[in-house]
Design a protein around this motif. Structure first.
Motif, PDB file in Angstrom:
ATOM      1  N   HIS A 151      51.283  55.754  27.693  1.00  0.00           N
ATOM      2  CA  HIS A 151      51.581  55.963  29.108  1.00  0.00           C
ATOM      3  C   HIS A 151      52.496  54.898  29.716  1.00  0.00           C
ATOM      4  CE1 HIS A 151      47.846  53.550  29.042  1.00  0.00           C
ATOM      5  NE2 HIS A 151      48.447  52.884  30.009  1.00  0.00           N
ATOM      6  N   ASN A 152      52.789  53.808  29.005  1.00  0.00           N
ATOM      7  CA  ASN A 152      53.635  52.773  29.614  1.00  0.00           C
ATOM      8  C   ASN A 152      54.941  52.521  28.871  1.00  0.00           C
ATOM      9  OD1 ASN A 152      53.250  50.864  27.489  1.00  0.00           O
ATOM     10  ND2 ASN A 152      51.418  50.049  28.466  1.00  0.00           N
ATOM     11  N   LEU A 153      55.281  53.374  27.927  1.00  0.00           N
ATOM     12  CA  LEU A 153      56.466  53.130  27.105  1.00  0.00           C
ATOM     13  C   LEU A 153      57.775  53.160  27.888  1.00  0.00           C
ATOM     14  CD1 LEU A 153      55.468  55.054  23.855  1.00  0.00           C
ATOM     15  CD2 LEU A 153      55.271  52.599  24.368  1.00  0.00           C
ATOM     16  N   HIS A 154      57.773  53.750  29.072  1.00  0.00           N
ATOM     17  CA  HIS A 154      58.973  53.823  29.906  1.00  0.00           C
ATOM     18  C   HIS A 154      59.101  52.623  30.853  1.00  0.00           C
ATOM     19  CE1 HIS A 154      55.630  55.472  32.152  1.00  0.00           C
ATOM     20  NE2 HIS A 154      56.286  55.168  33.247  1.00  0.00           N
ATOM     21  N   ILE A 155      58.127  51.735  30.855  1.00  0.00           N
ATOM     22  CA  ILE A 155      58.136  50.581  31.757  1.00  0.00           C
ATOM     23  C   ILE A 155      58.759  49.392  31.040  1.00  0.00           C
ATOM     24  CG2 ILE A 155      56.677  48.959  33.051  1.00  0.00           C
ATOM     25  CD1 ILE A 155      54.647  51.302  33.301  1.00  0.00           C
ATOM     26  N   ASN A 156      59.765  48.803  31.681  1.00  0.00           N
ATOM     27  CA  ASN A 156      60.481  47.684  31.074  1.00  0.00           C
ATOM     28  C   ASN A 156      60.491  46.445  31.963  1.00  0.00           C
ATOM     29  OD1 ASN A 156      61.330  49.178  28.714  1.00  0.00           O
ATOM     30  ND2 ASN A 156      62.683  50.286  30.097  1.00  0.00           N
ATOM     31  N   ASP A 157      59.567  46.369  32.905  1.00  0.00           N
ATOM     32  CA  ASP A 157      59.572  45.286  33.885  1.00  0.00           C
ATOM     33  C   ASP A 157      58.827  44.033  33.440  1.00  0.00           C
ATOM     34  OD1 ASP A 157      60.921  47.059  35.547  1.00  0.00           O
ATOM     35  OD2 ASP A 157      59.090  47.727  36.529  1.00  0.00           O
ATOM     36  N   TYR A 158      58.146  44.082  32.294  1.00  0.00           N
ATOM     37  CA  TYR A 158      57.291  42.984  31.869  1.00  0.00           C
ATOM     38  C   TYR A 158      57.551  42.642  30.406  1.00  0.00           C
ATOM     39  CZ  TYR A 158      54.966  45.230  35.800  1.00  0.00           C
ATOM     40  OH  TYR A 158      54.715  45.831  37.018  1.00  0.00           O
ATOM     41  N   GLN A 159      57.079  41.497  29.994  1.00  0.00           N
ATOM     42  CA  GLN A 159      57.142  41.143  28.583  1.00  0.00           C
ATOM     43  C   GLN A 159      56.219  42.090  27.826  1.00  0.00           C
ATOM     44  OE1 GLN A 159      56.116  37.066  27.668  1.00  0.00           O
ATOM     45  NE2 GLN A 159      56.176  37.440  25.463  1.00  0.00           N
ATOM     46  N   ARG A 160      56.771  42.810  26.867  1.00  0.00           N
ATOM     47  CA  ARG A 160      55.996  43.810  26.115  1.00  0.00           C
ATOM     48  C   ARG A 160      55.425  43.201  24.846  1.00  0.00           C
ATOM     49  NH1 ARG A 160      55.116  48.986  26.335  1.00  0.00           N
ATOM     50  NH2 ARG A 160      56.634  49.286  27.987  1.00  0.00           N
ATOM     51  N   VAL A 161      54.153  43.538  24.587  1.00  0.00           N
ATOM     52  CA  VAL A 161      53.519  43.202  23.315  1.00  0.00           C
ATOM     53  C   VAL A 161      53.005  44.507  22.722  1.00  0.00           C
ATOM     54  CG1 VAL A 161      52.967  40.777  23.726  1.00  0.00           C
ATOM     55  CG2 VAL A 161      51.401  42.522  24.559  1.00  0.00           C
ATOM     56  N   ASN A 162      53.345  44.747  21.468  1.00  0.00           N
ATOM     57  CA  ASN A 162      53.005  46.004  20.806  1.00  0.00           C
ATOM     58  C   ASN A 162      51.741  45.932  19.960  1.00  0.00           C
ATOM     59  OD1 ASN A 162      55.387  47.627  21.579  1.00  0.00           O
ATOM     60  ND2 ASN A 162      56.464  45.994  20.503  1.00  0.00           N
ATOM     61  N   SER A 163      51.218  44.729  19.780  1.00  0.00           N
ATOM     62  CA  SER A 163      50.043  44.546  18.935  1.00  0.00           C
ATOM     63  C   SER A 163      49.413  43.207  19.276  1.00  0.00           C
ATOM     64  CB  SER A 163      50.452  44.535  17.460  1.00  0.00           C
ATOM     65  OG  SER A 163      51.265  43.397  17.206  1.00  0.00           O
ATOM     66  N   TRP A 164      48.218  43.001  18.731  1.00  0.00           N
ATOM     67  CA  TRP A 164      47.563  41.711  18.932  1.00  0.00           C
ATOM     68  C   TRP A 164      48.265  40.610  18.149  1.00  0.00           C
ATOM     69  CZ3 TRP A 164      44.706  39.873  22.611  1.00  0.00           C
ATOM     70  CH2 TRP A 164      44.153  40.782  23.504  1.00  0.00           C
ATOM     71  N   GLU A 165      48.953  40.959  17.090  1.00  0.00           N
ATOM     72  CA  GLU A 165      49.737  39.968  16.367  1.00  0.00           C
ATOM     73  C   GLU A 165      50.861  39.438  17.268  1.00  0.00           C
ATOM     74  OE1 GLU A 165      48.775  42.992  15.105  1.00  0.00           O
ATOM     75  OE2 GLU A 165      47.285  42.165  13.746  1.00  0.00           O
ATOM     76  N   GLU A 166      51.451  40.329  18.063  1.00  0.00           N
ATOM     77  CA  GLU A 166      52.498  39.895  18.992  1.00  0.00           C
ATOM     78  C   GLU A 166      51.921  39.057  20.134  1.00  0.00           C
ATOM     79  OE1 GLU A 166      55.284  42.898  20.266  1.00  0.00           O
ATOM     80  OE2 GLU A 166      55.536  43.649  18.216  1.00  0.00           O
ATOM     81  N   VAL A 167      50.701  39.365  20.560  1.00  0.00           N
ATOM     82  CA  VAL A 167      50.033  38.525  21.567  1.00  0.00           C
ATOM     83  C   VAL A 167      49.844  37.125  20.989  1.00  0.00           C
ATOM     84  CG1 VAL A 167      47.910  38.144  22.884  1.00  0.00           C
ATOM     85  CG2 VAL A 167      48.857  40.460  22.718  1.00  0.00           C
ATOM     86  N   ALA A 168      49.378  37.056  19.752  1.00  0.00           N
ATOM     87  CA  ALA A 168      49.178  35.755  19.094  1.00  0.00           C
ATOM     88  C   ALA A 168      50.492  34.983  19.014  1.00  0.00           C
ATOM     89  CB  ALA A 168      48.585  35.952  17.696  1.00  0.00           C
ATOM     90  N   ALA A 169      51.552  35.675  18.635  1.00  0.00           N
ATOM     91  CA  ALA A 169      52.853  35.013  18.538  1.00  0.00           C
ATOM     92  C   ALA A 169      53.308  34.492  19.900  1.00  0.00           C
ATOM     93  CB  ALA A 169      53.890  35.967  17.952  1.00  0.00           C
ATOM     94  N   ALA A 170      53.051  35.261  20.948  1.00  0.00           N
ATOM     95  CA  ALA A 170      53.494  34.882  22.295  1.00  0.00           C
ATOM     96  C   ALA A 170      52.642  33.767  22.894  1.00  0.00           C
ATOM     97  CB  ALA A 170      53.468  36.100  23.213  1.00  0.00           C
ATOM     98  N   LEU A 171      51.353  33.757  22.620  1.00  0.00           N
ATOM     99  CA  LEU A 171      50.471  32.836  23.331  1.00  0.00           C
ATOM    100  C   LEU A 171      49.853  31.732  22.464  1.00  0.00           C
ATOM    101  CD1 LEU A 171      48.662  35.367  25.683  1.00  0.00           C
ATOM    102  CD2 LEU A 171      50.647  33.922  26.177  1.00  0.00           C
ATOM    103  N   LEU A 172      49.651  31.976  21.210  1.00  0.00           N
ATOM    104  CA  LEU A 172      49.050  30.944  20.365  1.00  0.00           C
ATOM    105  C   LEU A 172      50.102  30.033  19.783  1.00  0.00           C
ATOM    106  CD1 LEU A 172      46.263  33.064  18.677  1.00  0.00           C
ATOM    107  CD2 LEU A 172      45.982  31.286  20.421  1.00  0.00           C
ATOM    108  N   GLN A 173      51.194  30.584  19.296  1.00  0.00           N
ATOM    109  CA  GLN A 173      52.284  29.746  18.763  1.00  0.00           C
ATOM    110  C   GLN A 173      52.834  28.871  19.864  1.00  0.00           C
ATOM    111  OE1 GLN A 173      52.781  29.599  15.585  1.00  0.00           O
ATOM    112  NE2 GLN A 173      51.366  31.274  15.214  1.00  0.00           N
ATOM    113  N   GLU A 174      53.002  29.478  21.037  1.00  0.00           N
ATOM    114  CA  GLU A 174      53.529  28.767  22.190  1.00  0.00           C
ATOM    115  C   GLU A 174      52.592  27.622  22.581  1.00  0.00           C
ATOM    116  OE1 GLU A 174      53.513  30.528  26.487  1.00  0.00           O
ATOM    117  OE2 GLU A 174      55.165  31.352  25.349  1.00  0.00           O
TER     118      GLU A 174
END
Length: 179
Positions: A151-174
């Motif tokens: 339901h949100n694939l058309h929204i481009n206003d925010y930083q997108r994360v496609n998986s929990w691995e991407e969340v980890a990359a964005a928030l844990l590595q940082e």
């Protein structure tokens, strides 16, 4: 310590696969998940009321599948940030008990003091929010991560994360770099 607000449904819990399962059980029709892409939640099915029926039925929230990778990454975030689970649950009163039981089973390390069930998320005060709905991110003042869902694939206003691995990359590595 930075505070993170994490949504449950569609982020920690896989509501899309659960809708598909319920729909197949009710109608005997296996819906291709790709047909849901870009459609508002619940609108990708022939029966437009089906998802509303499912989320108001006993057991729906209690039996949600866990989103792959969420347990490990939420635990790692919990160890490095002040993590709160924030879920809009008031519209569906049956969901309150079921969501808490679900969290206790699948995320037992999360203290009841870090669980917030609310109506509107506009009250949320955190540094980062991870959510799958624009209506929750739109008025949030901190960093906004939109967790991909049909339901949100058309929204481009925010930083997108496609998986929990991407969340980890964005928030844990940082966090490791800053820490």
């Amino acid at each position: 310590m930075a505070r993170i607000a994490i949504d449950m449904d569609g982020v920690m819990a896989d509501t899309t696969s659960h809708y598909l399962k319920y729909y197949e059980e009710e109608y005997g029709i296996r819906v291709d998940p790709a047909t849901l892409a870009g459609a508002a939640e619940g609108e990708g099915f022939d029966d437009k009321e089906a998802c509303r029926r499912y989320i108001t039925s006993p057991g729906f929230f209690r039996t949600l599948p866990v989103m792959p990778g969420s347990q490990e990454v939420v635990k790692a975030l919990y160890d490095k940030y002040e993590v709160f689970i924030v879920s809009a649950a008031m519209e569906f009163p049956l969901s309150l008990k079921e969501k808490l039981e679900w969290l206790n089973e699948h995320f037992p390390f999360i203290s009841w003091q870090r669980v917030v069930f609310c109506g509107s998320k506009t009250i949320v005060d955190a540094d980062i929010m991870i959510d799958d709905h624009d209506k929750n991110l739109r008025y949030f003042d901190g960093r906004k991560l939109i967790f991909s869902a049909p339901h949100n694939l058309h929204i481009n206003d925010y930083q997108r994360v496609n998986s929990w691995e991407e969340v980890a990359a964005a928030l844990l590595q940082e966090q490791l770099v800053k820490g």
